[in-house]
Design a protein around this motif. Structure first.
Motif, PDB file in Angstrom:
ATOM      1  N   LYS A 267       0.821  -1.200  -0.004  1.00 11.61           N
ATOM      2  CA  LYS A 267      -0.017  -0.009  -0.076  1.00 11.61           C
ATOM      3  C   LYS A 267       0.773   1.301   0.060  1.00 11.61           C
ATOM      4  N   ALA A 268       2.008   1.244   0.292  1.00 13.03           N
ATOM      5  CA  ALA A 268       2.881   2.407   0.401  1.00 13.03           C
ATOM      6  C   ALA A 268       3.451   2.880  -0.722  1.00 13.03           C
ATOM      7  N   SER A 269       3.315   1.836  -1.793  1.00 11.29           N
ATOM      8  CA  SER A 269       3.635   2.147  -3.196  1.00 11.29           C
ATOM      9  C   SER A 269       2.349   2.527  -4.207  1.00 11.29           C
ATOM     10  N   THR A 270       1.416   2.214  -3.576  1.00  9.88           N
ATOM     11  CA  THR A 270       0.405   2.469  -4.486  1.00  9.88           C
ATOM     12  C   THR A 270      -0.713   3.854  -3.900  1.00  9.88           C
ATOM     13  N   GLY A 271      -0.524   4.105  -2.492  1.00  6.31           N
ATOM     14  CA  GLY A 271      -1.447   5.026  -2.144  1.00  6.31           C
ATOM     15  C   GLY A 271      -2.738   4.498  -1.667  1.00  6.31           C
ATOM     16  N   ALA A 272      -3.144   3.326  -1.948  1.00 14.34           N
ATOM     17  CA  ALA A 272      -4.252   2.478  -1.553  1.00 14.34           C
ATOM     18  C   ALA A 272      -4.401   2.554  -0.038  1.00 14.34           C
ATOM     19  N   ALA A 273      -5.543   2.437   0.344  1.00  9.69           N
ATOM     20  CA  ALA A 273      -6.024   2.653   1.919  1.00  9.69           C
ATOM     21  C   ALA A 273      -5.640   1.055   2.489  1.00  9.69           C
ATOM     22  N   ASP A 274      -5.301   0.080   1.642  1.00 14.77           N
ATOM     23  CA  ASP A 274      -4.778  -1.174   2.321  1.00 14.77           C
ATOM     24  C   ASP A 274      -3.987  -1.905   0.896  1.00 14.77           C
ATOM     25  N   ASP A 275      -3.502  -3.012   1.153  1.00 16.19           N
ATOM     26  CA  ASP A 275      -2.819  -3.572   0.080  1.00 16.19           C
ATOM     27  C   ASP A 275      -3.809  -4.726  -0.455  1.00 16.19           C
ATOM     28  N   SER A 276      -4.936  -4.770  -0.361  1.00 17.94           N
ATOM     29  CA  SER A 276      -5.759  -5.702  -0.883  1.00 17.94           C
ATOM     30  C   SER A 276      -5.978  -5.836  -2.425  1.00 17.94           C
ATOM     31  N   TYR A 277      -6.214  -6.798  -2.869  1.00 24.38           N
ATOM     32  CA  TYR A 277      -6.299  -6.820  -4.425  1.00 24.38           C
ATOM     33  C   TYR A 277      -7.280  -5.790  -5.004  1.00 24.38           C
ATOM     34  N   ALA A 278      -8.429  -5.682  -4.297  1.00 25.34           N
ATOM     35  CA  ALA A 278      -9.456  -4.688  -4.896  1.00 25.34           C
ATOM     36  C   ALA A 278      -8.854  -3.379  -4.684  1.00 25.34           C
ATOM     37  N   GLY A 279      -8.091  -3.136  -3.549  1.00 24.97           N
ATOM     38  CA  GLY A 279      -7.564  -1.911  -3.500  1.00 24.97           C
ATOM     39  C   GLY A 279      -6.514  -1.323  -4.214  1.00 24.97           C
ATOM     40  N   VAL A 280      -5.856  -2.416  -4.918  1.00 28.12           N
ATOM     41  CA  VAL A 280      -4.875  -2.136  -5.840  1.00 28.12           C
ATOM     42  C   VAL A 280      -5.405  -1.439  -7.059  1.00 28.12           C
ATOM     43  N   TYR A 281      -6.305  -2.092  -7.641  1.00 28.35           N
ATOM     44  CA  TYR A 281      -7.156  -1.821  -8.784  1.00 28.35           C
ATOM     45  C   TYR A 281      -7.723  -0.259  -8.542  1.00 28.35           C
ATOM     46  N   ASP A 282      -8.253  -0.282  -7.457  1.00 26.49           N
ATOM     47  CA  ASP A 282      -8.868   1.115  -6.948  1.00 26.49           C
ATOM     48  C   ASP A 282      -7.852   2.343  -6.877  1.00 26.49           C
ATOM     49  N   ALA A 283      -6.598   1.911  -6.460  1.00 22.30           N
ATOM     50  CA  ALA A 283      -5.535   2.931  -6.481  1.00 22.30           C
ATOM     51  C   ALA A 283      -5.289   3.272  -7.658  1.00 22.30           C
ATOM     52  N   PHE A 284      -5.260   2.716  -8.709  1.00 20.93           N
ATOM     53  CA  PHE A 284      -4.878   2.987  -9.991  1.00 20.93           C
ATOM     54  C   PHE A 284      -5.960   3.509 -11.000  1.00 20.93           C
ATOM     55  N   GLY A 285      -7.220   3.681 -10.312  1.00 22.52           N
ATOM     56  CA  GLY A 285      -8.538   4.101 -11.216  1.00 22.52           C
ATOM     57  C   GLY A 285      -8.991   3.085 -11.970  1.00 22.52           C
ATOM     58  N   LEU A 286      -8.869   1.721 -11.878  1.00 23.69           N
ATOM     59  CA  LEU A 286      -9.149   0.626 -12.681  1.00 23.69           C
ATOM     60  C   LEU A 286     -10.547   0.008 -11.842  1.00 23.69           C
ATOM     61  N   LEU A 287     -10.922   0.526 -11.002  1.00 24.55           N
ATOM     62  CA  LEU A 287     -12.266  -0.158 -10.149  1.00 24.55           C
ATOM     63  C   LEU A 287     -13.470   0.857 -10.265  1.00 24.55           C
ATOM     64  N   THR A 288     -14.059   0.615 -11.360  1.00 23.31           N
ATOM     65  CA  THR A 288     -15.103   1.708 -11.796  1.00 23.31           C
ATOM     66  C   THR A 288     -16.489   0.750 -11.944  1.00 23.31           C
ATOM     67  N   ASP A 289     -17.596   1.600 -12.463  1.00 21.37           N
ATOM     68  CA  ASP A 289     -18.885   1.020 -12.612  1.00 21.37           C
ATOM     69  C   ASP A 289     -18.628   0.496 -14.061  1.00 21.37           C
ATOM     70  N   ARG A 290     -17.747   0.506 -14.685  1.00 27.93           N
ATOM     71  CA  ARG A 290     -17.455  -0.385 -16.089  1.00 27.93           C
ATOM     72  C   ARG A 290     -16.492  -1.442 -15.849  1.00 27.93           C
ATOM     73  N   THR A 291     -16.017  -1.737 -14.799  1.00 27.51           N
ATOM     74  CA  THR A 291     -14.998  -2.787 -14.578  1.00 27.51           C
ATOM     75  C   THR A 291     -15.738  -4.106 -14.381  1.00 27.51           C
ATOM     76  N   ILE A 292     -15.278  -5.287 -15.150  1.00 27.95           N
ATOM     77  CA  ILE A 292     -15.778  -6.452 -14.881  1.00 27.95           C
ATOM     78  C   ILE A 292     -14.503  -7.298 -14.353  1.00 27.95           C
ATOM     79  N   LEU A 293     -14.724  -7.910 -13.018  1.00 26.36           N
ATOM     80  CA  LEU A 293     -13.857  -8.485 -12.231  1.00 26.36           C
ATOM     81  C   LEU A 293     -14.110  -9.955 -12.385  1.00 26.36           C
ATOM     82  N   ALA A 294     -13.321 -10.878 -13.031  1.00 31.66           N
ATOM     83  CA  ALA A 294     -13.475 -12.372 -13.135  1.00 31.66           C
ATOM     84  C   ALA A 294     -12.935 -12.879 -11.844  1.00 31.66           C
TER      85      ALA A 294
END
Length: 475
Positions: A267-294
Motif C-alpha cells: 500500500k505504501a507504493s500505491t497510495g491505497a488504503a490497504d494492500d488488498s487486491y481490490a484496493g490495488v485496482y482502485d488505487a490505479f483508477g481501474l475499479l469503476t462502474d465499467r469494470t468486470i472482475l473475473a
C-alpha cells in the motif's frame, strides 16, 4: 456467417425470460414483433398468427405480405424462445486448450499451457482458425454476447473483432496488457509500448463498428501481477480519458495469486488504503462502474464493500474455479453485498463453451458453499438463468439492450427445443431426435426449464439471433 435481416419479423410461440433475480416470466401463445433494425417494437399476449397479421401488423405500419414479413414459429411442445446468453469472461485465444489443465493451479497453468498457446496466435492463419471456431461454437450454445480476451498481439486482437462482426456475435474484444511476470517471448516491452498498442487496437475496433452496435473494445490488464505499477497507472489514466470503455481483468482467483499481489503492490507504493487486491485496482483508477472482475473467489468483506461502492461487477466462473482448484465463490454473499454478478465460461480454465453449463455449475457450486454451513447460499434455477442473461447484460453494460423481451430491447434470442417422448416411449416426436432432455408431457413449464438447465446442451439450441439476425441454425 450471420444472415442479415432487412425485414420486419414476427415471432410466435412461448417466450420465457427473467424479470427478477428469482423469477421467470412465461408468455405462452404470444407474439413478439421485431423491426428491421432488430429491435422489439411490440409484445402481444394471447395472439395467434391470424390476429397478428390482421390487427397488429397494420397498426405497426408494416407490410403484410410474406415477402415483407418474416414469420418464425416456435410452437412445438417443449419449444420456447429464451434470451441469448451473455458470457462475461472467456479467453478466445485459449480455446484449443479446453480441458487441458493437468494437475495445475493457476500460476503454473499459465506458464505451462496458456502463454505458449497465446503467443503462437501471432500467426494470423492460426489465429483465424482458432477465433472462427470459438465464435461459431459459442454461438451454437446460445451465446449472443461475449467478453473476449485476445492476446498481446494487435493484429491478432483486431482479427478477433473482425470475425465477431462478420459472424454477427455481439462482443467486447480486448488486447491483453502485460509487461511483467510473463515469459520474455510473450509480454509487452514496456508500459509505454503496451499503452501504445492498446490505443492502436482500440482505434481499429472502433473504426469497424463506430456506433458500437455490436463490437466494443475493452481495456484488458490481464491481472495485477502481470502489470507493472506504471502500466496500471497508465491504463487507469486511459480509462479516465475514455469513459465509454469497459474494463476487464481478474481478481482473487487463487490464494497464491493474492499473496503475490500484496507482495508486488504494498500500500505504501500505491497510495491505497490497504494492500488488498481490490484496493490495488482502485488505487490505479481501474475499479469503476465499467469494470468486470473475473472470479472473486476469495474476496474479503472490505473488498466486497469497496467493489459494491464503486459499482464494479463480478463474473462468476464456476467451471474454471473448480477445474483449476481455485475455490468456490460465494455468489449469494456478493449479491447481498450489492455486487452485480454474471456468468463466465473462462475457457480454457473452464472446459466448456456453454453458458448453460456455467449456469448448472453455478447451482452446484452454490450447494457446495451451502454444505460448508451457509444454507442460504444455494442458487435456484431461476437465479442462475438470471445471471446468464440479465445479470450478464448488466456486467457488460448492456442491460438496457439485451437480456429480456421487453419493448425497446434488441432481439438477441435463442429458440430452444426439447425432445418430446412419443406415447409408446419408443422415440421422440416433434423432430427432436437429439439431446439429453426428454419431455413426457406431464411436466410443468418450470419443470421443463429445470430439465433444460440440468440436462440441456447445444443440441437443444435450434436457432440463435443477434440484433434480429439469424446467426446460428442447427441443421
Amino acid at each position: 456467417m450471420a444472415t442479415p435481416s432487412k425485414k420486419d419479423q414476427l415471432f410466435l410461440g412461448s417466450f420465457i425470460h427473467s424479470t427478477k433475480l428469482d423469477e421467470l416470466t412465461y408468455l405462452h401463445n404470444a407474439a413478439v414483433f421485431v423491426d428491421a433494425q432488430g429491435k422489439i417494437v411490440h409484445v402481444e399476449r394471447d395472439c395467434d398468427e391470424q390476429r397478428a397479421r390482421e390487427a397488429l401488423v397494420p397498426r405497426l405500419g408494416w407490410g403484410a405480405g410474406e415477402d415483407e414479413l418474416v414469420v418464425v414459429r416456435g410452437g412445438g411442445t417443449g419449444e420456447f424462445f429464451f434470451p441469448g446468453f451473455v458470457d462475461t469472461h472467456l479467453h478466445a485465444s485459449q480455446y484449443p486448450n479446453v480441458g487441458i489443465f493437468g494437475k495445475s493451479t493457476l500460476l503454473d497453468w499459465l506458464n505451462t499451457y496458456t502463454f505458449p498457446l497465446e503467443a503462437s496466435l501471432s500467426d494470423q492463419a492460426k489465429a483465424r482458425k482458432v477465433y472462427s471456431r470459438v465464435i461459431r461454437k459459442t454461438l451454437s450454445h446460445g451465446t449472443t454476447c461475449a467478453a473476449y480476451y485476445a492476446t498481446v498481439d494487435v493484429p491478432s486482437t483486431n482479427l478477433l473483432a473482425d470475425l465477431c462482426l462478420s459472424y454477427g456475435q455481439r462482443a467486447l474484444v480486448g488486447r491483453v496488457c502485460m509487461d511483467q511476470l510473463a515469459p520474455s517471448y510473450y509480454r509487452d516491452e514496456s508500459p509505454a509500448a503496451s499503452l501504445a498498442a492498446t490505443r492502436e487496437s482500440i482505434a481499429y475496433i472502433e473504426s469497424i463498428d463506430p456506433s458500437r452496435s455490436l463490437i466494443r473494445p475493452v481495456l484488458t490488464p490481464r491481472f495485477a501481477p502481470s502489470c507493472s505499477a506504471p502500466l496500471m497507472r497508465g491504463l487507469g489514466d486511459l480509462a479516465a480519458e475514455m469513459p465509454h470503455l469497459p474494463i476487464q481483468t481478474h481478481i482473487s482467483e487463487n490464494k497464491n495469486e493474492i499473496a503475490l499481489v500484496a507482495e508486488l503492490f504494498p500500500k505504501a507504493s500505491t497510495g491505497a488504503a490497504d494492500d488488498s487486491y481490490a484496493g490495488v485496482y482502485d488505487a490505479f483508477g481501474l475499479l469503476t462502474d465499467r469494470t468486470i472482475l473475473a472470479h472473486g473467489v476469495h474476496l474479503s468483506e472490505s473488498e466486497a464493500t469497496l467493489i459494491a461502492s464503486r459499482k464494479a461487477k463480478v463474473s462468476h466462473c464456476p467451471c474454471s474455479n473448480s477445474a483449476i482448484t481455485s475455490g468456490a465463490a460465494r455468489v449469494r454473499w456478493l449479491l447481498e453485498k450489492g455486487v452485480v454478478c454474471g456468468l463466465g465460461t473462462d475457457m480454457s480454465g473452464g472446459y466448456s463453451p456453454s453458458v448453460l453449463e456455467a449456469a448448472r455449475l453455478a447451482a452446484l457450486v452454490s450447494r457446495h458453499v451451502a454444505m460448508g454451513g451457509d444454507e442460504k447460499a444455494k442458487l435456484s434455477v431461476e437465479e442462475v438463468l438470471y445471471l446468464a442473461t440479465r445479470g450478464g447484460a448488466e456486467v457488460v453494460g448492456l442491460e438496457d439492450r439485451v437480456g429480456g423481451f421487453e419493448v425497446g430491447m434488441d432481439w438477441d434470442a435463442q429458440l430452444v427445443g426439447l425432445g418430446v417422448v412419443d406415447p409408446l416411449g419408443e422415440g421422440v416426436v416433434d423432430d427432436q431426435e437429439d439431446g439429453n432432455v426428454d419431455v413426457f408431457g406431464w411436466e410443468t413449464w418450470p419443470d421443463l426449464v429445470a430439465k433444460w438447465v440440468y440436462n440441456g446442451d447445444d443440441r437443444n439450441t435450434k436457432k440463435v439471433w443477434v440484433k434480429g439476425r439469424l446467426v446460428h441454425e442447427r441443421k
